[in-house]
Each structure stands twice: as structure tokens, then as C-alpha cells.
Design a protein around this motif. Structure first.
Motif, PDB file in Angstrom:
ATOM      1  N   PHE A   1      62.014  81.201  28.160  1.00  0.00           N
ATOM      2  CA  PHE A   1      63.295  81.883  28.023  1.00  0.00           C
ATOM      3  C   PHE A   1      64.425  81.007  28.552  1.00  0.00           C
ATOM      4  O   PHE A   1      65.498  80.890  27.941  1.00  0.00           O
ATOM      5  N   VAL A   2      64.199  80.368  29.705  1.00  0.00           N
ATOM      6  CA  VAL A   2      65.198  79.465  30.278  1.00  0.00           C
ATOM      7  C   VAL A   2      65.505  78.337  29.303  1.00  0.00           C
ATOM      8  O   VAL A   2      66.661  77.924  29.123  1.00  0.00           O
ATOM      9  N   ALA A   3      64.469  77.845  28.610  1.00  0.00           N
ATOM     10  CA  ALA A   3      64.648  76.735  27.663  1.00  0.00           C
ATOM     11  C   ALA A   3      65.480  77.131  26.455  1.00  0.00           C
ATOM     12  O   ALA A   3      65.998  76.251  25.746  1.00  0.00           O
ATOM     13  N   GLN A   4      65.614  78.424  26.185  1.00  0.00           N
ATOM     14  CA  GLN A   4      66.400  78.888  25.037  1.00  0.00           C
ATOM     15  C   GLN A   4      67.902  78.805  25.282  1.00  0.00           C
ATOM     16  O   GLN A   4      68.697  78.939  24.347  1.00  0.00           O
ATOM     17  N   SER A   5      68.324  78.591  26.517  1.00  0.00           N
ATOM     18  CA  SER A   5      69.744  78.614  26.833  1.00  0.00           C
ATOM     19  C   SER A   5      70.485  77.455  26.168  1.00  0.00           C
ATOM     20  O   SER A   5      69.986  76.327  26.125  1.00  0.00           O
ATOM     21  N   PRO A   6      71.691  77.705  25.668  1.00  0.00           N
ATOM     22  CA  PRO A   6      72.497  76.637  25.059  1.00  0.00           C
ATOM     23  C   PRO A   6      73.103  75.688  26.077  1.00  0.00           C
ATOM     24  O   PRO A   6      73.634  74.646  25.703  1.00  0.00           O
ATOM     25  N   VAL A   7      73.071  76.055  27.368  1.00  0.00           N
ATOM     26  CA  VAL A   7      73.488  75.134  28.433  1.00  0.00           C
ATOM     27  C   VAL A   7      72.320  75.002  29.410  1.00  0.00           C
ATOM     28  O   VAL A   7      71.521  75.940  29.555  1.00  0.00           O
ATOM     29  N   PRO A   8      72.177  73.860  30.063  1.00  0.00           N
ATOM     30  CA  PRO A   8      71.045  73.676  30.989  1.00  0.00           C
ATOM     31  C   PRO A   8      71.066  74.719  32.111  1.00  0.00           C
ATOM     32  O   PRO A   8      72.108  74.990  32.715  1.00  0.00           O
ATOM     33  N   ILE A   9      69.910  75.318  32.372  1.00  0.00           N
ATOM     34  CA  ILE A   9      69.785  76.306  33.449  1.00  0.00           C
ATOM     35  C   ILE A   9      69.135  75.626  34.640  1.00  0.00           C
ATOM     36  O   ILE A   9      67.932  75.350  34.637  1.00  0.00           O
ATOM     37  N   ILE A  10      69.940  75.342  35.652  1.00  0.00           N
ATOM     38  CA  ILE A  10      69.471  74.613  36.828  1.00  0.00           C
ATOM     39  C   ILE A  10      69.712  75.423  38.108  1.00  0.00           C
ATOM     40  O   ILE A  10      68.814  75.579  38.934  1.00  0.00           O
TER      41      ILE A  10
END
Length: 717
Positions: free
Chosen positions: A539-548
Motif C-alpha cells: 500500500f505504501v508503494a502505491q503512493s505517488p510521492v515517497p512515503i518515508i
């Protein structure tokens, strides 16, 4: 001590209760048997509020925990308890289940203690804690039971305490003090006048007071109002719309109505399974508990106990957010126990998108005015005084009167064409939250005939929008929070149960904050950590901006998973829905352009300019407002405050969900009786329509049965 002063009264009440021992002995025996295996003992107790007054609220069960035992306290002075002894066993069992299930929620240990377990604490405190939102919670201290002089156990409760209300929503401007004395009665009259006449401005408040024989100038009224707000801060909302206990008395009445329905065997209209949809567009986490196979007091049907939270990861996240989540990417929905339906998927990122926020705001305003013209409707704006609703109102005013600004209020407005095209709905809460905008923008425009202002008695009246004229389109600021971040970002600035976020801040890796919070609160079992990460990482990988960072993940969860529920929460008050109903309310920020704007890395960084300063949250919107108003105080100091979420939390209209055919799933006033559910949806109709046997819940249950080797509930005893 007040205990010594009040003991004679309590003792007299308790002695009167002892006269019913013979009548109650069989009743208490049945209750102890009913709750065996869940509680070690059942105590007939007396409950007092913070002022030492007996609390005779309908729901009457409180469970206290410590390491060795779990005691259930039965409120002797509850009217329902006094009636229960007359019921037959079948009715009594159903009513006890209603009482038990209506208030189950976690009790948290102190933040400084390393071990934080999720306890199934049942607490009513004069209100019903149920439905999709569960913010009325009071953790109770465990330990030795305190007793009155005659040995009767008692509990002292604070019914006004709210969970996760970790800042007050009021921003009070610094103004020159205007000397004027006010008595307590005059101050109370001022508060009442603001509620009744505040939409007319301070002159209106002054005239209302004058009719009561209280002579003050408009400036004196305004100045004292700010003094009242400053002095009472978090309590002023209760002053305006009744005390917390009064607002939640609706919940008490709903419980009583539910119990009356059980006693009267009220006939229920059967709902055919063939009429139900194939997925839920909004849902209550309680529904997953109702539809689970194992129903018992150890797993109450309308409660979120550790097993259900921890074994269905989306239910667990929903419990944490206090909101049912639907992942618009579809990734997290795949393993949920419930069949969910997405109405508005997350759009694909457009690399060529280059509009600035001002352009997106202005274009949206023009499109809404055009829509209203096409449908021959008026636009009705719900203005709360907050950042989202103020910014959208500014956008509409810029489109309607492009040459007018508050700093040029003397300028004449040709309003012949625009009269009544825009209606602003506001309450005393709205005016208190942003009095400057009301005085310097809305009132001059209303006086010029450029807009119309209509009052809302209080925030609860929002639920009556359905009764309004069909010739209006209602515009809200919903989805603004999803575009910019999350209310949970506030936890980084004020201590709460979300301690890792407060301790490490918004720039810390999300695994060190959000994940740790979920582990600390018991939403995730330690042995499920790797399984949970494997479920959440795609799910995190689906984000259009990096989720850090923590900021990133809370924004992405809010935009992807909370969006649909927020869009639909105003529709939860209708017993019946149609697709045309959904056209009556338009959310200003619910467009692809706003989402695309939020996907641009530079814009993502600008959503909160300084992650260590809470007032910089939604700074781009505050800049847009400032460009129009030049009100630097609001720009510098205004903090995010929830509006419609509080309306829903105080609702006594409880539903279990809405499906993709717009069926409202509801059985009884509070949806607490499983017997009522079975009567309305016979032959496991809801389970057949919406339960998925191959969900994460089933996988974790199988995993737990192999690895743990003992009953799931035992580990929490």
C-alpha cells in the motif's frame, strides 16, 4: 471532606437498595452466571460524577482491570437496572448483551509504562460509545475497590472527559482591553445571545441583551466574548451547545429505545438478501464483529476486542483512526473480512500537472457557480470558521465579486445579478472561531445584498440539511484535510496516547512512530509485526510521492483510506438514500485537480512548512485566505480544528453501513441487539452479502491457533 458530608445521603440510598435484596438475589445470580468467564466478580455499585452527584444513566456496566482480576460494576441507581429484575431470562440476556456491547473500548495504561495492553473496558458514563466513531472514552484506574461506610462499592467518574481532544479549537485575537464589569448572570446571557443572535453580528447581540435589560456596547460585547473564550477555551463549545452530558443524552435515550424495542418485540421489516448490494461503500467496524462466526460475551458482538482488531488488519487501522477505512487503491481491501466497494479510486499521477493552488481553487469555484446556474440552484456554503471552509468561501467570493476586498469595504457592489446566488450557513461556533471574517467580510457583503446569511442553531443542525429546499446545492470543506495531511499530525505537539509520534516528531521514519503506536496500543500483536508489514508495504508503494516520514504516511492514509468515509459521512443520517441525494451535497476539495496538486513533491513539502510548528499546517490555504483578507492574525495563529467529525461523534443515529445499492444497514436505534439484526436480516442475510471467509481475519485465526496453542482470550486475562 465532601465524602463525609455526603455519606449520610448515600448510606440512606444504599440502605433502601438493601430492602430489595430478596428481589434482586436471583437477578444478580443470573448476571454473575451470564458474565462468568468474562469477569471475576459482579458488584452492585453506586456511581458518582466529579461533583459527588449520583449518576443514574441508563447504561450501567463498568469493568475495572488490574493484573489479577476483572470486576464488573452494576449501577444500582440506573433506571434500567431497577427494571431488569422483572424480565424473563431471554429478554434479560439480550438486554445485558446490549448494555455490555454498547460501550466496549480499550483502556490505556500510563504513557510512561512500557507495557501497554489493549483491555476490553466497558464504560458508558451517560453516553453510548458505539457506531463508526468512538471518541467518548474515559480510562479508569484499576486497583482496590473503594467503598462507602456501609461497604457498598462506589466509582467516581468524569463524564465530561473526551479522548483525543488534545487541543482547543479556538483562536482568540489579542485586543485592547475595554474596561467593563460583567456579572456571572450577564456573562451567561451573553453566551446565550451569541448562540441566538450571533449571526446578526455584535450589534444584533447588543440588541438581544438590551431586550433583557443588559446595556452594553457592541465593542464591550465582543471584548467580553473573547474574554469568555480565553478563560474557558475547551469548555466554550459545551457552553454553546449544552454540556457534554446533555449532548450525549440522545445516546441514553437511544439505548432506552433499543431496550424498549426488545421488550415490546417490535416487529421488524425483513430485508431480502437479494436486495442487498455486493459491497459496502461505508461501514462500521462493529459490523465485522457482528458477522464473525464466534459470538459470545468473551467476544461481544458489538465490540472491538483485541482478537478482532489484531486479526483483521484493516479493522485494526479503522479502530485506531476512529473511522472505517476503505483503501481507494484496493490493496488493503483485499484481505479485509468485509466486502468493500470503491466509489472514487485514487487517480493516476499526471507528470505534466503544473497548476498552482490558487488556480485550482479559483477554477473549482467557477465550476461550482456554473453548475448552480445550469441547475438553476443556489449555492449554500457550510462555513465553520475553519481553514477549509473559509478558503472555499474566499474562492467563491473572488469568483462572484472579483473587484471587492475587505480592505475596500467602502467600494460599492453591483449585487443585482448576484443577490442570493450564494448563501452562507453559519452558527455561533463559526463566528467564535473566526469573528474577524464574519464582521469584515460576511456582514458587509450581506448588507450590500451580495450574499445571504442563514443561521444554524448549532453544529447538530447540519444533520437536518436533508430537510432544506431542493433548489440548493450544499458545499462543504470536506476532503481538505485529506489533501493536506491529517488531524493526527497534532499528536506531535501535545502529549496523548500516541506517545512515539510526540516523542520523535513528524520527520521520524513512520516505522518508528506509527508502527510503534499500533504495537504499543495492542492494535498489532508483536508476533504479527512481520505479517502486518508485508500487508501494509504494498500500500505504501502505491503512493505517488515517497512515503518515508510520519507526516508522509499519515497524509497517505488519510487521502487513500479515509477519503470515501469523509465524503459520505453526512449521508449517514438518512434512513433511505438515492443517488440523487448524493448530488445535493458537494465537497469543494473532492476533485482530481486537488489530488494531482497534492501529488507534486514541492506541494507535498509545502502542506506543512515547518513540521515542528503546528500552526504551519495547511499554510498554502492560509496564504490563499491572507491574500484576500490581509488578516495576519488568522494567518499566523489559526490552528486546525475538526468540525463535521464532531457532529458525527455526537450523533444518536447509528448505522452499520451503506452498500453499493445505497441500502442503509440499520436494525434498531443503536444497532446493538443481534436478535434485532437477525429479525431484520434473516438467514444470515448480512453475512451472506458482505462477509469474506478468506480474509486476513481467517488467516490470522488459523495462524494463531497453530502458534499460540491456547485460547485467544486467555492471554488478556
Amino acid at each position: 471532606m465532601q465524602w463525609a458530608r455526603l455519606l449520610p445521603t448515600w448510606t440512606q440510598q444504599c440502605c433502601q437498595g438493601r430492602q430489595r435484596v430478596c428481589e434482586l438475589s436471583a437477578f444478580l445470580s443470573f448476571i454473575k452466571q451470564h458474565f462468568s468467564g468474562v469477569c471475576h466478580d459482579v458488584l452492585e455499585s453506586v456511581f458518582f460524577d466529579q461533583n459527588g452527584q449520583v449518576m443514574d444513566f441508563p447504561c450501567s456496566l463498568v469493568v475495572l482491570h488490574n493484573d489479577s482480576q476483572r470486576n464488573l460494576h452494576l449501577n444500582r441507581h440506573s433506571p434500567i437496572v431497577q427494571r431488569l429484575r422483572c424480565f424473563g431470562h431471554e429478554q434479560l440476556q439480550d438486554i445485558l448483551d446490549i448494555m455490555w456491547c454498547s460501550g466496549v473500548w480499550p483502556s490505556f495504561t500510563q504513557l510512561q509504562i512500557s507495557e501497554r495492553r489493549l483491555h476490553p473496558t466497558c464504560l458508558m458514563c451517560g453516553r453510548l460509545v458505539c457506531g463508526p466513531h468512538k471518541q467518548m472514552v474515559q480510562p479508569l484506574p484499576s486497583g482496590p475497590v473503594r467503598r462507602l461506610q456501609d461497604g457498598t462499592p462506589f466509582l467516581k467518574l468524569n463524564p465530561n472527559r473526551m479522548c483525543r481532544r488534545i487541543s482547543d479549537p479556538w483562536m482568540v485575537e489579542a485586543v485592547q482591553l475595554i474596561q467593563c464589569s460583567w456579572t456571572a448572570e450577564e456573562s451567561a446571557a451573553l453566551v446565550a445571545s451569541v448562540k441566538l443572535a450571533g449571526h446578526l453580528g455584535w450589534d444584533g447581540v447588543k440588541e438581544h441583551l438590551l431586550r433583557q435589560g443588559i446595556t452594553r456596547t457592541s465593542d464591550q460585547c465582543q471584548n467580553h466574548w473573547r474574554e469568555v473564550c480565553s478563560a474557558k477555551a475547551g469548555d466554550i463549545r459545551d457552553e454553546l451547545s449544552g454540556t457534554v452530558g446533555e449532548r450525549w443524552r440522545h445516546r441514553d435515550n437511544a439505548i432506552s429505545a433499543e431496550i424498549d424495542a426488545v421488550l415490546e418485540e417490535t416487529p421488524s421489516t425483513d430485508a431480502s438478501s437479494s436486495d442487498l448490494g455486493s459491497g459496502l461503500i461505508i461501514w462500521s467496524p462493529l459490523l465485522a464483529c457482528y458477522l464473525a462466526q464466534e459470538i459470545s460475551l468473551a467476544r461481544p458482538p458489538a465490540s472491538l476486542l483485541p482478537e478482532q482488531i489484531q486479526e483483521d488488519f484493516l479493522v485494526g487501522l479503522s479502530a485506531f483512526f476512529r473511522t472505517p477505512l476503505i483503501d481507494r487503491t484496493g490493496v488493503l481491501n483485499q484481505d479485509c473480512s468485509l466486502r468493500l466497494h470503491i466509489l472514487d479510486p485514487v487517480p493516476q499521477k499526471q507528470a505534466s500537472f503544473c497548476k498552482d493552488l490558487s488556480t485550482v481553487m479559483d477554477e473549482r469555484a467557477v465550476s461550482l457557480l456554473s453548475l448552480a446556474d445550469t441547475k438553476c440552484c443556489k449555492l449554500e456554503v457550510l462555513w465553520s470558521g475553519g481553514i477549509d471552509s473559509t478558503s472555499l468561501l474566499v474562492a467563491l467570493l473572488r469568483a462572484l465579486h472579483p473587484g471587492w476586498r475587505p480592505s475596500e469595504a467602502h467600494q460599492l457592489i453591483d449585487s443585482a445579478k448576484e443577490m442570493d446566488r450564494l448563501i452562507v450557513r453559519c452558527s455561533a461556533d463559526s463566528i467564535a472561531e473566526y469573528p474577524w471574517f464574519h464582521e469584515h467580510v460576511l456582514l458587509p457583503l450581506e448588507k450590500a445584498g451580495a450574499i445571504a446569511i442563514e443561521t444554524l442553531a448549532d453544529s447538530e443542525e447540519v444533520t437536518m440539511l436533508w430537510e432544506g429546499p431542493q433548489s440548493r446545492i450544499t458545499v462543504t470543506g470536506e476532503c481538505g484535510d485529506q489533501i493536506f495531511g491529517s488531524q493526527l499530525l497534532e499528536a506531535a505537539f501535545v502529549p496523548s496516547e500516541l506517545y512515539p509520534i510526540y516523542h520523535l516528531g513528524l520527520d521520524a521514519p513512520w516505522q518508528d512512530t506509527l508502527l510503534q503506536v499500533l504495537l504499543d496500543m495492542g492494535v498489532i500483536r508483536p508476533e504479527y509485526k512481520d505479517r502486518w508489514l508485508a500487508w501494509f508495504t504494498p500500500f505504501v508503494a502505491q503512493s505517488p510521492v515517497p512515503i518515508i516520514t510520519t507526516f508522509d504516511v499519515l497524509w497517505w492514509l488519510n487521502l487513500a483510506c479515509k477519503w470515501q468515509t469523509v465524503c459520505l459521512r453526512l449521508f449517514q443520517r438518512r434512513p433511505h438514500l438515492s443517488w440523487s441525494d448524493l448530488d445535493r451535497i458537494v465537497h469543494f476539495f473532492q476533485t482530481e485537480d486537488f489530488q494531482q496538486w497534492s501529488f507534486v513533491p514541492e506541494n507535498h513539502a509545502a502542506k506543512m512548512a515547518d513540521h515542528k510548528v503546528w500552526s504551519t499546517y495547511k499554510q498554502p490555504l492560509k496564504e490563499y485566505i491572507f491574500c484576500y483578507t490581509q488578516d495576519r492574525s488568522y494567518f499566523n495563529d489559526k490552528l486546525k480544528a475538526g468540525s463535521l467529525c464532531q457532529v458525527n461523534d455526537a450523533s444518536h443515529f447509528v448505522i452499520m453501513g451503506i452498500d453499493n445499492k445505497l441500502n442503509v444497514l440499520r436494525f434498531g436505534p443503536t444497532c446493538l441487539s443481534r436478535r434485532q439484526m437477525d429479525k431484520k436480516y434473516p438467514k444470515d442475510g448480512l453475512r451472506a452479502a458482505f462477509w469474506r471467509e478468506n480474509g486476513m481475519h481467517a488467516q490470522c485465526r488459523a495462524f494463531a491457533s497453530v502458534t499460540l496453542g491456547f485460547g485467544r482470550f486467555q492471554q488478556y486475562k
